[in-house]
Motif scaffolding. Sequence first.
Motif, PDB file in Angstrom:
ATOM      1  N   HIS A 283       0.855  -1.177   0.000  1.00 25.77           N
ATOM      2  CA  HIS A 283       0.000   0.000   0.000  1.00 25.77           C
ATOM      3  C   HIS A 283       0.895   1.232   0.000  1.00 25.77           C
ATOM      4  O   HIS A 283       1.716   1.431   0.895  1.00 25.77           O
ATOM      5  N   ALA A 284       0.751   2.074  -1.022  1.00 21.73           N
ATOM      6  CA  ALA A 284       1.753   3.105  -1.289  1.00 21.73           C
ATOM      7  C   ALA A 284       1.835   4.147  -0.183  1.00 21.73           C
ATOM      8  O   ALA A 284       2.915   4.411   0.366  1.00 21.73           O
ATOM      9  N   ASN A 285       0.711   4.774   0.163  1.00 18.43           N
ATOM     10  CA  ASN A 285       0.794   5.879   1.118  1.00 18.43           C
ATOM     11  C   ASN A 285       1.134   5.414   2.522  1.00 18.43           C
ATOM     12  O   ASN A 285       1.580   6.208   3.342  1.00 18.43           O
ATOM     13  N   THR A 286       0.953   4.138   2.812  1.00 24.06           N
ATOM     14  CA  THR A 286       1.393   3.622   4.099  1.00 24.06           C
ATOM     15  C   THR A 286       2.906   3.744   4.243  1.00 24.06           C
ATOM     16  O   THR A 286       3.422   3.945   5.346  1.00 24.06           O
ATOM     17  N   GLN A 287       3.620   3.650   3.102  1.00 24.35           N
ATOM     18  CA  GLN A 287       5.078   3.570   3.171  1.00 24.35           C
ATOM     19  C   GLN A 287       5.762   4.940   3.147  1.00 24.35           C
ATOM     20  O   GLN A 287       6.777   5.124   3.807  1.00 24.35           O
ATOM     21  N   VAL A 288       5.230   5.903   2.374  1.00 23.60           N
ATOM     22  CA  VAL A 288       5.968   7.161   2.172  1.00 23.60           C
ATOM     23  C   VAL A 288       6.285   7.854   3.501  1.00 23.60           C
ATOM     24  O   VAL A 288       7.427   8.284   3.720  1.00 23.60           O
ATOM     25  N   PRO A 289       5.320   7.999   4.432  1.00 25.11           N
ATOM     26  CA  PRO A 289       5.661   8.682   5.692  1.00 25.11           C
ATOM     27  C   PRO A 289       6.752   7.972   6.494  1.00 25.11           C
ATOM     28  O   PRO A 289       7.493   8.632   7.237  1.00 25.11           O
ATOM     29  N   LYS A 290       6.866   6.656   6.345  1.00 27.46           N
ATOM     30  CA  LYS A 290       7.925   5.934   7.061  1.00 27.46           C
ATOM     31  C   LYS A 290       9.300   6.413   6.603  1.00 27.46           C
ATOM     32  O   LYS A 290      10.240   6.520   7.401  1.00 27.46           O
ATOM     33  N   LEU A 291       9.419   6.692   5.295  1.00 29.49           N
ATOM     34  CA  LEU A 291      10.708   7.133   4.765  1.00 29.49           C
ATOM     35  C   LEU A 291      11.008   8.572   5.166  1.00 29.49           C
ATOM     36  O   LEU A 291      12.170   8.934   5.385  1.00 29.49           O
ATOM     37  N   ILE A 292       9.970   9.401   5.266  1.00 35.40           N
ATOM     38  CA  ILE A 292      10.176  10.761   5.778  1.00 35.40           C
ATOM     39  C   ILE A 292      10.699  10.678   7.209  1.00 35.40           C
ATOM     40  O   ILE A 292      11.596  11.427   7.611  1.00 35.40           O
ATOM     41  N   GLY A 293      10.157   9.747   7.975  1.00 31.88           N
ATOM     42  CA  GLY A 293      10.641   9.538   9.339  1.00 31.88           C
ATOM     43  C   GLY A 293      12.091   9.089   9.367  1.00 31.88           C
ATOM     44  O   GLY A 293      12.889   9.569  10.184  1.00 31.88           O
ATOM     45  N   LEU A 294      12.458   8.159   8.473  1.00 35.29           N
ATOM     46  CA  LEU A 294      13.860   7.739   8.417  1.00 35.29           C
ATOM     47  C   LEU A 294      14.757   8.913   8.055  1.00 35.29           C
ATOM     48  O   LEU A 294      15.868   9.050   8.584  1.00 35.29           O
ATOM     49  N   GLY A 295      14.265   9.764   7.148  1.00 32.77           N
ATOM     50  CA  GLY A 295      15.047  10.934   6.782  1.00 32.77           C
ATOM     51  C   GLY A 295      15.301  11.846   7.969  1.00 32.77           C
ATOM     52  O   GLY A 295      16.394  12.391   8.135  1.00 32.77           O
ATOM     53  N   ARG A 296      14.281  12.034   8.803  1.00 38.13           N
ATOM     54  CA  ARG A 296      14.454  12.901   9.982  1.00 38.13           C
ATOM     55  C   ARG A 296      15.427  12.273  10.974  1.00 38.13           C
ATOM     56  O   ARG A 296      16.239  12.976  11.595  1.00 38.13           O
ATOM     57  N   ILE A 297      15.363  10.948  11.141  1.00 35.34           N
ATOM     58  CA  ILE A 297      16.307  10.269  12.026  1.00 35.34           C
ATOM     59  C   ILE A 297      17.728  10.446  11.497  1.00 35.34           C
ATOM     60  O   ILE A 297      18.667  10.694  12.260  1.00 35.34           O
ATOM     61  N   HIS A 298      17.894  10.338  10.192  1.00 29.16           N
ATOM     62  CA  HIS A 298      19.210  10.575   9.576  1.00 29.16           C
ATOM     63  C   HIS A 298      19.715  11.987   9.872  1.00 29.16           C
ATOM     64  O   HIS A 298      20.891  12.178  10.229  1.00 29.16           O
TER      65      HIS A 298
END
Length: 785
Positions: A283-298
């Motif tokens: 499910h596409a939109n389920t995944q995109v926010p997870k990557l934004i979160g990884l970006g913030r952790i980075h």
Amino acid sequence: MKASRREWMAGVAALALCSVPLKGFAAIVAPKVPLKAKPLPLTAVRLRPSAYATAVEVNIDYLMSLSPDRFLHNFRKYAGLEPKAPIYGGWESDTIAGHTLGHYMTALVLGWQQTGNPECRRRADYIVEELALCQSRRSDGYIGALGRKTKDGTIVDGEAIFPEVMRGEIKSGGFDLNGSWSPLYTVHKYFAGLLDVHAAWGNAKALEVVIGLGGYFEKVFAALDDKQMQELLGCEYGGLNESYAELYARTGDLRWLKVAERIFDRRVLAPLEAQEDKLANFHANTQVPKLIGLGRIHELTGKEAPGKAARFFWERVTGHHSYVIGGNADREYFFEPDTVALHLTESTCEHCNTYNMLKLTRQLYGWQPDGALFDYYERAHLNHVMSAQNPATGGFTYMTPMMSGAARGYSQPGEEAFWCCVGSGMESHAKHGDSIYWEGDDTLFVNLYIPSSVQWQAKGVAATIDTEYPFKSDVRFTLDAVKQGKFALALRIPAWSGGKAAITVNGAPVPSAPTNGYAFIERRWKRGDVVALHLPLDLRLESAPGAQDVVAVVRGPLVLAADLGPSETEWTGVEPAMVGDSPLAAFAPMVSDRPRFQTAGIIRPGNLTFVPFYSQYDRRSAVYFKRFTEAGWKTEEAAFLAEQARQKDLAARSIDFMHLGEMQPERDHALTSELSYPTSYRGRNGRDARSGGFFEFTMKVKPGPLLLQASYWGDERSRVFDILIDNVKVATQRLENDRPGKFFDVDYPLPEDLTKGKSSVKVRFVPADRSSAGPVFGVRLFTAK
């Protein structure tokens, strides 16, 4: 350490470790990597008359028409307080209630920043006060409006599911957790809205409420071992990892960072960290926010893997999973890479996906400015986001169809739909000025050519963009005030301009050859200086990824579409094709205030008018065209038209279609099940049921002879199951692995007495003892010939 001009001009590596602190607060925890660029504050940008300014104005009116107290109904009710107004309908009357309030808070913040409207700020502060009151009535930090559905269908306070989760009682079905619809997704919306209010004007109470809520879920997660945590994260959780990372940035408390890093869905994110594209059927939109979160952790830790995953995901989605308008996914799900041409349906391009992809694009750009990122941003913002709001009504789309002849469906403000895309829509159209201007040391980047004025406080600069772009080629950038005159102006030169852009300063030509997608002009500026940019807006064809013979027509950043008539008129034509060796030569410009072209002889079955796709609010469009040579068309025409006619006939006779294994269709058709699970294979989603279980759903019917059609995969191992209509068996289906390598359909005639006098029936699939039912990859009800 500041980045030098030499670094800008040399074009440093695309995955530079750098960050973008959010505007409006001084982070206690600064990113561990040097800053490269940040957007100028939205409060410093004002839109001038254009379609973008109109969109903001219409959206503010819509926000003002909404009632905070109606959104707060369940928050007060579940906290033991008397609601002040009745609850809204639609999704807000389902177990996902409360998600819209989170979007609404963010939209109010953005609306205040973009326009200065004081009522936006007043309402946001009022909501925070109400949520703080609700939290004070509970002893554990929890606030919430989300519900859970009991066996009799009653919706009750959903907070009870979290003690169950802590005991290890986790029943997660992708979008259902212990009887509640994506509860952690809903909780993330509370976090995001409150954090935005705190960032915008320092509302301390908003941060207090977030800290209390964060502590509550910290305890929930702490009770779970790693296996249980992964089971929990199998249910959609939005960008909750980003919220906890941001809470760490605001407070400096490492406990929040630990939670953020633990909210890591290994099934999806581990392959991305390993640079593997396994997105198909997620499910596409389920995944995109997870990557934004990884970006913030980075950004906050300097760890390389989360940043690499975010960048890899962006590159794969934009380059291999996206349509020409910048949107992605079919029926909300990613498909196999480079198969766009196989997914030109009426259910493409969910708005939420693009809303979040643009957030991710902004994040990546802050790490290392690169014009290619904003080439994508402009494409998606102009063609998808701007198409997702109807400026005549203020309504929003859920999907934006790429299927020829399909009409867009907009929410009607009075109908209280409150889909997820209504929430992301009210945010998107509150902030069209947020990505035009960026600063990096002594460089002002201009990324979007949208009529606007800006105040760049660092240099005491006031400037204005005047343009009719993308309808016309010329952009005029005027310095209205200059305090510190020496700085670099970086104008994005889109890759599609093909080296034909031209720039003048006060009428004198200057070099425009781009570096990292920008023309850099460094000089001592003075008030009244005028920079003129000319961008060629030539027509071109763009192929769908993986299919050279399926093309769309593009002019500059603007996707053009064939106009197939008004939405209220049923479209019964044949899907148009493009025939000829030099099709663009047959496009003739028409006299108009916006790009319009008439074709002559290259579109079959007949000539069509091409117009900007985004503006087809109440009209039907064709975007993609199968392309043939003259010789090839003669060979293919009969089969092509016959297949189109077959599909048209089936669509015309169809009464209802059930996309099994997909969230919204299953909710729309009131699916119930036991021992039944969604599945996917070869790009198609479906559902099965195990021995002792079933799945059942409602479908519409009409008078007369009807057929029920179910789709299966031909390589299934032996299994037997019954199909029932209103508890009457109409067929027993046996799958025997006898049609290898393909999907196939089976038609089941329905006795007329089963549907006579009814408007709907219940369709049930029941496996035989020690067998399975399905998987079934879609069910259609249609009239017999």
